[in-house]
Design an enzyme around this catalytic site. Sequence first.
Site, short mmCIF file in Angstrom:
data_model
loop_
_atom_site.label_atom_id
_atom_site.label_comp_id
_atom_site.label_asym_id
_atom_site.label_seq_id
_atom_site.Cartn_x
_atom_site.Cartn_y
_atom_site.Cartn_z
N ASP A 64 54.38 47.57 44.71
CA ASP A 64 53.45 46.62 44.08
C ASP A 64 52.77 47.19 42.85
O ASP A 64 52.89 48.39 42.56
CB ASP A 64 52.39 46.18 45.12
CG ASP A 64 51.81 47.35 45.91
OD1 ASP A 64 51.95 48.51 45.47
OD2 ASP A 64 51.21 47.11 46.96
N ASN A 131 43.19 45.42 56.59
CA ASN A 131 43.37 44.05 57.10
C ASN A 131 44.81 43.79 57.53
O ASN A 131 45.21 42.66 57.75
CB ASN A 131 42.95 43.02 56.03
CG ASN A 131 43.81 43.09 54.78
OD1 ASN A 131 44.73 43.90 54.69
ND2 ASN A 131 43.54 42.22 53.82
N HIS A 133 47.56 44.48 55.71
CA HIS A 133 48.54 44.16 54.66
C HIS A 133 49.55 45.29 54.47
O HIS A 133 49.26 46.45 54.75
CB HIS A 133 47.87 43.75 53.33
CG HIS A 133 47.25 44.85 52.52
ND1 HIS A 133 46.02 44.73 51.93
CD2 HIS A 133 47.69 46.08 52.17
CE1 HIS A 133 45.74 45.82 51.26
NE2 HIS A 133 46.74 46.66 51.39
N GLU A 138 48.99 40.03 51.65
CA GLU A 138 47.73 39.83 52.36
C GLU A 138 47.93 38.89 53.56
O GLU A 138 48.95 38.19 53.64
CB GLU A 138 46.70 39.23 51.39
CG GLU A 138 46.35 40.11 50.20
CD GLU A 138 45.42 41.28 50.57
OE1 GLU A 138 45.43 41.77 51.72
OE2 GLU A 138 44.67 41.72 49.66
C1 GLP Z 1 46.96 49.39 48.77
C2 GLP Z 1 48.48 49.32 48.58
C3 GLP Z 1 49.19 49.38 49.90
C4 GLP Z 1 48.64 50.49 50.75
C5 GLP Z 1 47.20 50.21 51.04
C6 GLP Z 1 46.57 51.22 51.98
O1 GLP Z 1 46.37 48.16 48.97
N1 GLP Z 1 48.87 48.17 47.87
O2 GLP Z 1 50.58 49.55 49.67
O3 GLP Z 1 49.37 50.63 51.93
O4 GLP Z 1 46.53 50.22 49.80
O5 GLP Z 1 45.82 52.15 51.25
P1 GLP Z 1 45.39 53.55 51.77
O6 GLP Z 1 46.63 54.32 51.97
O7 GLP Z 1 44.56 54.10 50.65
O8 GLP Z 1 44.62 53.33 53.00
#
Ligand code: GLP
Length: 240
Positions: A64, A131, A133, A138
């Site tokens: 993304d 959440n 995702h 989302e």
């Molecule tokens: C972002 C990314 C996701 C990732 C998520 C979790 O939103 N788009 O791909 O898995 O964060 O983040 P973290 O690893 O910082 O908890």
Amino acid sequence: MQLIRVKNMEEASQRVYEIFKEQLTSKKDSTLGLATGSSPIRLYELLSKSKSLDFSLVKTFNLDEYFGLSPEHPQSYHYFMFDHLFNHINIDPGNVHVPSGVGDIQSVCDQYNEMLKDNPIDLQLLGMGGNGHIGFNEPGTSFDSVTHYIELDQRTRQDNARLFFDGNIDEVPTHAITMGIANIMAAKRIVMIICGKSKAEALKKMLEEEPSVQLPASALMSHPDCIIFADDQACSLLTK
Ligand code: GLP
């Protein structure tokens, strides 16, 4: 789906590093699906420091990108990937793909979907949002979705502001381009890193409730080769 419980992020990263190493040794021209956020940072450090790994034939596709951030923006996922990984390994920059955060939305999505069709992902790395995702899919996103434009949840923007963007939620873009859940599910193998208390509730729902579009990560329960490395804190609410 297999759950492997680990002590902490260090152990999760070491275990996932071994899987990447095995993948890259057995198939030199592997196509990797890569993730951003804080979860893969230690893994990328291990991959960057490895003397034995050869990325010269490897292709990568990131999940993304924030919409509205150019590749040069320090908070863009494009910048993140070069900073944490691509600048430190012998990958051909022409083999690196991150969805564009600028340009015509429909053609960015269409082109990414075409490239993914032509380059099946051998190993997909995932984190998970608090959440539930995956990528930026989302809650509410269809399990049939392919690369698309999406509005980010308030919680996602808050979480990501806390770790990045100097804590300023107003700096976090409101929209993103993300691979869809069907693109992710098409990967031959998936490895996931889920660490920390903030993920405990979503992990419990994923593992103990029926799959639902309200928890995008629950789609993974039907993937034939998905391993989740989750630490003690993330597993703290599991009852089964
Ligand atoms: C972002 C990314 C996701 C990732 C998520 C979790 O939103 N788009 O791909 O898995 O964060 O983040 P973290 O690893 O910082 O908890």
